[in-house]
Scaffold this motif. Structure first.
Motif, PDB file in Angstrom:
ATOM      1  N   THR A 429       0.840  -1.202   0.000  1.00  9.99           N
ATOM      2  CA  THR A 429       0.000   0.000   0.000  1.00  9.99           C
ATOM      3  C   THR A 429       0.873   1.248   0.000  1.00  9.99           C
ATOM      4  O   THR A 429       0.569   2.231  -0.681  1.00  9.99           O
ATOM      5  N   ALA A 430       1.972   1.200   0.730  1.00  8.09           N
ATOM      6  CA  ALA A 430       2.901   2.339   0.754  1.00  8.09           C
ATOM      7  C   ALA A 430       3.491   2.573  -0.630  1.00  8.09           C
ATOM      8  O   ALA A 430       3.612   3.720  -1.086  1.00  8.09           O
ATOM      9  N   ARG A 431       3.854   1.488  -1.338  1.00  5.22           N
ATOM     10  CA  ARG A 431       4.418   1.639  -2.682  1.00  5.22           C
ATOM     11  C   ARG A 431       3.410   2.259  -3.635  1.00  5.22           C
ATOM     12  O   ARG A 431       3.765   3.076  -4.490  1.00  5.22           O
ATOM     13  N   ALA A 432       2.144   1.867  -3.502  1.00  6.25           N
ATOM     14  CA  ALA A 432       1.104   2.452  -4.354  1.00  6.25           C
ATOM     15  C   ALA A 432       1.017   3.958  -4.128  1.00  6.25           C
ATOM     16  O   ALA A 432       0.837   4.736  -5.071  1.00  6.25           O
ATOM     17  N   LEU A 433       1.171   4.393  -2.870  1.00 10.14           N
ATOM     18  CA  LEU A 433       1.135   5.815  -2.547  1.00 10.14           C
ATOM     19  C   LEU A 433       2.377   6.519  -3.068  1.00 10.14           C
ATOM     20  O   LEU A 433       2.308   7.639  -3.612  1.00 10.14           O
ATOM     21  N   GLN A 434       3.515   5.852  -2.957  1.00  6.29           N
ATOM     22  CA  GLN A 434       4.779   6.452  -3.400  1.00  6.29           C
ATOM     23  C   GLN A 434       4.811   6.653  -4.908  1.00  6.29           C
ATOM     24  O   GLN A 434       5.529   7.524  -5.401  1.00  6.29           O
ATOM     25  N   GLU A 435       4.034   5.853  -5.654  1.00  5.39           N
ATOM     26  CA  GLU A 435       3.949   6.041  -7.102  1.00  5.39           C
ATOM     27  C   GLU A 435       3.420   7.429  -7.451  1.00  5.39           C
ATOM     28  O   GLU A 435       3.674   7.941  -8.542  1.00  5.39           O
ATOM     29  N   TYR A 436       2.678   8.028  -6.537  1.00  2.00           N
ATOM     30  CA  TYR A 436       2.135   9.367  -6.740  1.00  2.00           C
ATOM     31  C   TYR A 436       3.005  10.439  -6.083  1.00  2.00           C
ATOM     32  O   TYR A 436       2.623  11.606  -6.020  1.00  2.00           O
ATOM     33  N   GLY A 437       4.165  10.034  -5.559  1.00  2.00           N
ATOM     34  CA  GLY A 437       5.083  10.992  -4.965  1.00  2.00           C
ATOM     35  C   GLY A 437       4.771  11.342  -3.529  1.00  2.00           C
ATOM     36  O   GLY A 437       5.290  12.329  -3.000  1.00  2.00           O
ATOM     37  N   ILE A 438       3.938  10.532  -2.859  1.00  2.00           N
ATOM     38  CA  ILE A 438       3.568  10.798  -1.472  1.00  2.00           C
ATOM     39  C   ILE A 438       4.203   9.732  -0.573  1.00  2.00           C
ATOM     40  O   ILE A 438       4.046   8.538  -0.803  1.00  2.00           O
ATOM     41  N   GLU A 439       4.919  10.188   0.457  1.00  2.00           N
ATOM     42  CA  GLU A 439       5.569   9.276   1.394  1.00  2.00           C
ATOM     43  C   GLU A 439       4.689   9.133   2.631  1.00  2.00           C
ATOM     44  O   GLU A 439       4.321  10.120   3.272  1.00  2.00           O
TER      45      GLU A 439
END
Length: 587
Positions: A429-439
């Motif tokens: 789930t974190a990786r999916a968020l990081q794809e949008y540039g959000i940590e």
């Protein structure tokens, strides 16, 4: 042509669709992918239909497929066969469309029993072509030139012809690929002539590649029309079939079928009908590095389909010998094991890739569809007030994608998420968020709802406003724990899951014991599998179940499933590790 409209797939799936007869008040609904090429192909089929039946009225319905949604992942990892057709066939079975138009080379060799290829009406130029700005031909490309292709077949043939080239994966529609060529990402591309012809882009071609050497994919250049077998207009659809094209493509698909419907072996097969004779040229390789094995055979037209299957069986034996140890039993820990993956369509690629690297034969049967909420109004109202919340919690990658996609529709910049603290249930789930540039600000050590709750309570949520974006069917443990800790919690269902039927072929394998492992990646997959099976007592005793974590295992056992292993790391990687450990212990 009398097109009523072109509708997008959201209109197909957001609301229940009542099955109705073709040609009714709404006319014939023609399903297609939404790309410019797919639409051009669908329009060509509609033009033929309207010529032979001038009274019919057609509308195009654009459906987004697994292959369209994921433009970054290699087609080999996605699964290749079927990734561009699955959702179209689901729409057919649901009665949302009346026929589907495909590139024949995209069709798997096995279709749902209720569906058939009713017509193969058109075949354009079958050849592959080279497009480059720096040379006049494949032979004159400079050493180490970067050549883009997403096809394993083309990679193997290119490696055989020019082993000095650098072969790179490329995804996207024709225009996207050509732009990548123009911006210098690639020195050359290899594409199908048929697609360029249908888009009126043949002026881009540098060289047409000889199909006796660069043997095309089975069905390349042909269009396939699929409908329900019981469709009342089936006989009208069948009138646009071209018998010579059907024979040639059927021979090619017979050769492919012998390698298995999910074949990822680099393989080309090209048949031509010459009076009463059918000539088939084939090229296969154990992998993209070769060696390429070529054969050509001629049969009487009545014997060609059977002959192509027999030729494939011979080449399978030759291929195994040429491949050496890489095809030998026991070379990898899951070699000889058939593993069933039932997680949602489009989300299985990483798991499938990992299993295949370990030697498993993977059977992909998504039993869950991720669908939009029935009503976006509550979600829209919430997203427009994101800055009112202290925490935004995502419990799945699906939730991340649903929220970010909806924010895009509403014109809300991604940067709005920096105004709240974001928590995710685990690394995927974190990786999916990081794809949008959000940590994310918080990712717990254990990837279950209870661990997210513990971490948020430890971070101090008392008196804080928490927005929980999740599936409509999720457990209530997380919001309950947060409320007990003094948080003000708002739960917003940002997507739904729907159960899909189990194909008869997979049902028979589960009952016959030819599936070794079933991977259970969530409690929802357990419930969907049980609902699809109906009677779990029919499962063969050889079938073993592996659960991604204790919650999923508990759900499976409650339904009477034999859980052989439970992952100690609650991720897809941990799940595969648990299966490998079990296999090594058994051996």
């Amino acid at each position: 042509m009398r097109f009523e409209q072109i509708r997008r797939d959201r209109s197909v799936y957001e609301h229940p669709v009542q099955r109705r007869a073709s040609g009714g008040a709404g006319g014939i609904r023609v399903g297609t992918r939404g790309s410019a090429l797919a639409l051009a192909q669908a329009r060509a089929v509609v033009a033929q239909l309207e010529r032979i039946e001038p009274t019919c009225s057609c509308s195009l319905v654009a459906v987004t497929t697994t292959g369209d949604r994921d433009r970054a992942t290699s087609l080999t990892i996605l699964g290749g066969s079927g990734v561009f057709v699955k959702e179209l066939h689901e729409a057919l079975l649901a009665g949302a469309i009346d026929l589907a138009v495909h590139s024949a080379k995209d069709l798997p060799t096995v279709l749902p029993l209720e569906l058939e290829i009713v017509a193969l009406p058109v075949r354009a130029d079958v050849r592959d072509v080279l497009i480059t700005r720096i040379a006049s031909s494949l032979a004159t490309l400079p050493p180490a030139a970067r050549v883009g292709t997403s096809s394993r077949r083309r990679r193997a043939l290119l490696a055989a012809a020019r082993p000095d080239l650098k072969l790179l994966d490329v995804r996207g529609n024709v225009d996207t690929r050509l732009r990548k060529l123009d911006d210098g990402s690639y020195d050359a591309l290899v594409l199908a002539a048929a697609g360029l012809e249908r888009l009126d882009r043949l002026e881009q071609v540098t060289e047409y590649l000889d199909p006796d050497v660069f043997v095309p994919a089975p069905g390349q250049g042909a269009l396939a029309v699929v409908c329900r077998r019981d469709d009342p207009w089936r006989d009208i659809f069948a009138r646009i079939d071209d018998h010579e094209i059907r024979l040639a493509v059927t021979v090619e698909r017979s050769f492919l079928a012998a390698f298995g419907s999910g074949c990822t072996v680099p393989l080309g097969a090209y048949a031509t009908v010459e009076g009463e004779r059918v000539r088939l040229r084939v090229a296969v390789a154990p992998n993209e590095s070769g060696p390429v094995i070529r054969e050509s055979a001629v049969w009487h037209r009545d014997e060609a389909v059977e002959g192509a299957g027999a030729l494939a069986q011979e080449l399978l034996r030759t291929l195994a010998a040429a491949a050496g140890r890489s095809w030998a039993p026991g070379a990898k820990p899951l070699t000889g094991r058939r593993v069933l993956v039932v997680r949602p369509a489009g989300q299985e690629q990483e798991l499938v890739e990992r299993l295949r690297r370990l030697g498993a034969e993977v059977v992909v049967e998504p039993l869950i569809a991720i669908v939009p909420p029935e009503d976006w109004r509550e979600i829209d109202h919430t997203l427009l007030r994101l800055s009112d919340y202290d925490w935004l919690v995502f419990t799945s990658a699906n939730g991340v994608r649903s929220v970010l996609d909806r924010m895009s529709v509403l014109g809300i910049p991604v940067e709005m998420l920096t105004r709240v603290r974001v928590a995710t249930i685990g690394p995927a789930t974190a990786r999916a968020l990081q794809e949008y540039g959000i940590e994310p600000a918080l990712v717990p050590d254990r990837y279950v709802a209870e661990a997210v709750a513990d971490a948020l309570v430890a971070a101090g949520v008392a008196g804080k406003r928490v927005l929980l974006a999740r599936a409509a069917e999720a457990r209530d443990v997380l919001p309950r724990r947060l409320v007990e800790a003094g948080a003000e919690v708002e739960v917003v269902p940002v997507y739904r899951t729907e159960q899909r039927p189990l194909s008869e072929s997979v049902r028979k394998e589960l009952q016959g014991g030819t599936i070794d492992w079933v991977l259970l990646t969530a409690s929802s997959t357990v419930r969907s599998l049980v609902a699809a099976l109906g009677d779990t007592s029919s499962l063969h005793e050889r079938v073993k179940f592996a659960a991604i974590g204790p919650v999923t295992a508990s759900t499976a056992r409650a339904y009477g499933l034999r859980v052989a292993v439970v992952a100690t790391r609650y991720t897809s990687e941990g799940l595969v590790e648990a299966v490998v450990r079990a296999e090594r212990s058994a051996r």
